[in-house]
Design an enzyme around this catalytic site. Structure first.
Site, mmCIF file in Angstrom:
data_model
loop_
_atom_site.group_PDB
_atom_site.id
_atom_site.type_symbol
_atom_site.label_atom_id
_atom_site.label_comp_id
_atom_site.label_asym_id
_atom_site.label_seq_id
_atom_site.Cartn_x
_atom_site.Cartn_y
_atom_site.Cartn_z
ATOM 1 N N ARG A 1 -75.112 42.858 18.954
ATOM 2 C CA ARG A 1 -74.201 42.377 17.916
ATOM 3 C C ARG A 1 -74.527 42.937 16.538
ATOM 4 N NH1 ARG A 1 -73.619 36.070 18.541
ATOM 5 N NH2 ARG A 1 -75.519 36.201 19.785
ATOM 6 N N ASP B 1 -85.903 35.813 16.962
ATOM 7 C CA ASP B 1 -84.845 36.027 15.964
ATOM 8 C C ASP B 1 -84.648 34.836 15.028
ATOM 9 O OD1 ASP B 1 -83.716 34.355 17.844
ATOM 10 O OD2 ASP B 1 -81.837 35.476 18.034
ATOM 11 N N GLU C 1 -74.541 24.866 25.845
ATOM 12 C CA GLU C 1 -74.302 26.068 25.039
ATOM 13 C C GLU C 1 -72.848 26.118 24.572
ATOM 14 O OE1 GLU C 1 -76.793 28.384 24.100
ATOM 15 O OE2 GLU C 1 -77.868 26.637 24.837
ATOM 16 N N ASN D 1 -79.788 22.825 18.947
ATOM 17 C CA ASN D 1 -81.098 23.217 19.453
ATOM 18 C C ASN D 1 -81.561 24.457 18.685
ATOM 19 O OD1 ASN D 1 -83.281 24.019 21.084
ATOM 20 N ND2 ASN D 1 -81.906 25.133 22.492
ATOM 21 N N ARG E 1 -94.880 60.664 -7.233
ATOM 22 C CA ARG E 1 -94.799 60.801 -5.774
ATOM 23 C C ARG E 1 -96.139 60.570 -5.084
ATOM 24 N NH1 ARG E 1 -92.279 66.379 -5.012
ATOM 25 N NH2 ARG E 1 -92.879 65.902 -2.869
ATOM 26 N N TYR F 1 -93.099 69.506 -13.869
ATOM 27 C CA TYR F 1 -93.465 69.258 -12.489
ATOM 28 C C TYR F 1 -94.947 69.550 -12.340
ATOM 29 C CZ TYR F 1 -94.388 69.813 -7.589
ATOM 30 O OH TYR F 1 -94.965 69.696 -6.361
ATOM 31 N N ASN G 1 -103.275 67.544 -23.011
ATOM 32 C CA ASN G 1 -101.878 67.476 -23.419
ATOM 33 C C ASN G 1 -101.100 68.522 -22.634
ATOM 34 O OD1 ASN G 1 -99.884 66.390 -25.546
ATOM 35 N ND2 ASN G 1 -99.589 68.602 -25.513
ATOM 36 N N TYR H 1 -96.830 76.419 -4.748
ATOM 37 C CA TYR H 1 -96.380 76.713 -3.386
ATOM 38 C C TYR H 1 -95.929 78.166 -3.304
ATOM 39 C CZ TYR H 1 -93.678 75.798 0.915
ATOM 40 O OH TYR H 1 -93.173 75.797 2.186
HETATM 41 C C1 UD1 Z 1 -80.500 30.129 22.150
HETATM 42 C C2 UD1 Z 1 -80.380 28.788 22.878
HETATM 43 C C3 UD1 Z 1 -79.501 27.856 22.066
HETATM 44 C C4 UD1 Z 1 -80.055 27.711 20.674
HETATM 45 C C5 UD1 Z 1 -80.283 29.075 20.015
HETATM 46 C C6 UD1 Z 1 -81.054 28.898 18.728
HETATM 47 C C7 UD1 Z 1 -80.498 29.285 25.278
HETATM 48 C C8 UD1 Z 1 -79.729 29.417 26.538
HETATM 49 N N1 UD1 Z 1 -79.803 28.995 24.180
HETATM 50 O O1 UD1 Z 1 -79.191 30.696 22.105
HETATM 51 O O2 UD1 Z 1 -79.419 26.584 22.710
HETATM 52 O O3 UD1 Z 1 -79.176 26.921 19.888
HETATM 53 O O4 UD1 Z 1 -81.050 29.932 20.850
HETATM 54 O O5 UD1 Z 1 -81.188 30.105 18.020
HETATM 55 O O6 UD1 Z 1 -81.699 29.426 25.283
HETATM 56 N N2 UD1 Z 1 -84.263 36.547 24.876
HETATM 57 C C9 UD1 Z 1 -85.098 37.266 25.691
HETATM 58 N N3 UD1 Z 1 -84.696 37.580 26.943
HETATM 59 C C10 UD1 Z 1 -83.475 37.191 27.431
HETATM 60 C C11 UD1 Z 1 -82.637 36.460 26.593
HETATM 61 C C12 UD1 Z 1 -83.059 36.147 25.310
HETATM 62 O O7 UD1 Z 1 -86.216 37.619 25.310
HETATM 63 O O8 UD1 Z 1 -83.204 37.508 28.599
HETATM 64 C C13 UD1 Z 1 -84.736 36.206 23.515
HETATM 65 C C14 UD1 Z 1 -83.874 36.806 22.414
HETATM 66 O O9 UD1 Z 1 -84.399 38.038 21.998
HETATM 67 C C15 UD1 Z 1 -83.988 35.795 21.305
HETATM 68 C C16 UD1 Z 1 -84.224 34.496 22.029
HETATM 69 O O10 UD1 Z 1 -84.641 34.816 23.338
HETATM 70 O O11 UD1 Z 1 -85.098 36.065 20.473
HETATM 71 C C17 UD1 Z 1 -82.948 33.667 22.067
HETATM 72 O O12 UD1 Z 1 -81.963 34.382 22.787
HETATM 73 P P1 UD1 Z 1 -80.465 34.507 22.269
HETATM 74 O O13 UD1 Z 1 -79.707 35.341 23.210
HETATM 75 O O14 UD1 Z 1 -80.449 34.894 20.839
HETATM 76 O O15 UD1 Z 1 -80.016 33.001 22.452
HETATM 77 P P2 UD1 Z 1 -78.884 32.227 21.669
HETATM 78 O O16 UD1 Z 1 -77.578 32.571 22.259
HETATM 79 O O17 UD1 Z 1 -79.065 32.400 20.216
HETATM 80 CA CA CA Z 2 -80.209 33.826 18.873
#
Ligand code: UD1
Ligand code: CA
Length: 453
Positions: free
Chosen positions: A16, A105, A155, A170, A334, A367, A378, A388
């Protein structure tokens, strides 16, 4: 906290964000998102941190290389947060006790909120952080029964019109007992719509076992905001930037227009320093006390001593500037340059890998590259080091007390000895002995009555 282990889910892609750079490496106030999460995670003094990484893991791993408390767990297929958590948990080995789960994130999370979560959750099977948002769109919503007990998380994609009205969300931050966690994760089934394994389903697993789910509400709901789009990233950066600036103002840094100033995470600025509008302080920059940095200056990895003045629209990168030096306006310093105490660098002067000694001056249109310039030198207007030859770089040395007249070319390698003079317009190709005068000029001819002719 003793015995605490942490899982950070960071295998998400940047779909995204429409970026080639993996999401957790996106910068926020100059530092990748992952650094922000690690800062609050490490403040809890955990035993180990396992980071779940995706297929675009290379930049992330090389960024974090050598940090011994980290374990990287590779999620080959992005099958959802429950799948990610399972991989992260497995990588921790045979741990018991509380496991804190963080999302890669969610960068603005406060350690204080995590501490509250741990106080509540350390000895319980499942606790999580919630927040109340005016606009809960996109987040999982908390489902509570008539007595307020949590019985599920739904969700956005799966929510009914009625559930979408719920604005308690959440945050994606959980404290889970390791044994319960393993059990609950093994029961999670893929979601019928997205075909992903949802970590939020462990709430139902708890309820099924008759285990109460506890929640901690984030005091400031902004700290739990996640980064899924560029707009969100920009908004969170704006929030963090405002916070950082407030801290510097509090510490005695003056700013006429704080809203136009950009200061990266982790930059130190001494008391009574003044920043003009549009100043950018980036990377590993440090600024001493009582400095004045005028409008529009950009400093990247620059180290400034006390009482330094940087006049308008100067650009400094990877350099060191000592006390009371004056630079600019329109100076360019630099990488690898060192400006000593009380030295002056004026307008349209460029320094590259050059040391300008104490009290020395290069005030106009020059330069100076690969030069070692002593004290009290000075450098006249328009002086250029010819460093160079198209293949190699050579050094120029101007010893203490040298006077270089205007429009001089110094063809390196060359040394001008202590106290020597170079006449204006000279092309210096040979070393100049100390105390002597070097001059190379075609003798001037005056052609009389030229206009008449
Ligand atoms: C998730 C929660 C949601 C919450 C939100 C908060 C779930 C199903 N949903 O949704 O309830 O409100 O976070 O920000 O958990 N990731 C992985 N591997 C995967 C999928 C995700 O490492 O297979 C990591 C992503 O990089 C991210 C985190 O898990 O850092 C959350 O995943 P993301 O897809 O952003 O979940 P949301 O849809 O935001
Ligand atoms: Ca997220």
């Amino acid at each position: 906290m003793k015995g605490l282990n942490i899982v950070i889910m960071a295998a998400g892609n940047s779909t995204r964000l429409k970026s080639r750079l993996t999401k957790v490496m996106q910068p926020l106030c100059g530092k990748p998102l992952i650094d922000h999460i690690l800062r609050s995670a490490r403040a809890l003094r955990p035993k180990k941190i396992s980071i779940v990484v995706g297929n675009d893991k290379d930049t992330l791993i090389s960024h974090l290389r050598g940090q011994k408390d980290l374990i990287f767990a590779h999620q080959r297929e992005r099958r959802g947060t429950a799948h990610a958590a399972q991989i992260g948990l497995k990588a921790l080995g045979k741990v018991s006790g509380p496991v804190l789960v963080l999302s890669g994130d969610v960068p603005l999370l406060k350690t204080e909120t995590l501490k509250r979560l741990l106080r509540l959750g350390a000895a319980r099977p499942l606790s999580l952080v919630t927040a109340v948002l005016a606009d809960p769109f996109g987040y999982g919503r908390l489902l509570r029964d008539g007595e307020g007990h949590v019985y599920g998380i739904v969700e956005e994609k799966n929510a009914s019109a009625e559930e979408k009205q719920i604005n308690e969300i959440n945050a994606g931050i959980y404290c889970v007992d390791a044994a319960f966690f393993r059990r609950a994760l093994s029961k999670v089934k893929p979601d019928p719509i997205k075909k992903e394994f949802y970590l939020t389903d462990i709430v139902e697993a708890a309820v099924g076992e008759g285990i109460p789910v506890h929640t901690v509400s984030a005091e400031d709901s902004r700290e739990i905001l996640g980064v899924n789009t560029r707009a969100e990233l920009a908004y969170l950066q704006q929030l963090r930037r405002t916070e950082l600036i407030a801290g510097h103002l509090e510490n005695g840094v003056g700013m006429e227009d704080p809203s136009s100033v950009f200061i990266d995470e982790g930059i130190s600025i001494g008391e009574d320093t003044h920043l003009g509008p549009g100043v950018h302080l980036k990377g590993r920059t440090t600024v001493g006390k009582s400095c004045r940095i005028e409008p529009g200056c950009i400093l990247v990895d620059a180290e400034l001593g006390d009482e330094v003045q940087v006049k308008a629209y100067s650009h400094l990168q990877d350099c060191k500037v000592k006390a009371r030096a004056i630079l600019g306006p329109f100076a360019r310093i630099r990488p690898g340059s060192l400006v000593e105490e009380d030295a002056h660098v004026g307008n349209f002067v460029e320094l590259k890998k050059t040391k300008l000694g104490q009290g020395s001056k290069a005030n106009h249109l020059s330069y100076l590259g690969d030069a070692i310039i002593g004290k009290g030198v000075n450098v006249g207007a328009g002086t250029i080091t010819c460093n160079y030859d198209g293949k190699n770089k050579f050094q120029t040395r101007l010893e203490d007390g040298v006077f270089v007249g205007s429009d001089t070319q110094l063809v390196a390698p060359v040394t001008v000895g202590k106290g020597a003079y170079v006449g204006a317009g000279t092309t210096v190709t040979k070393n100049v002995p100390p105390g002597s005068l070097a001059i190379s000029r075609v003798e001037q001819k005056n052609i009389r009555r030229y206009k008449k002719r």
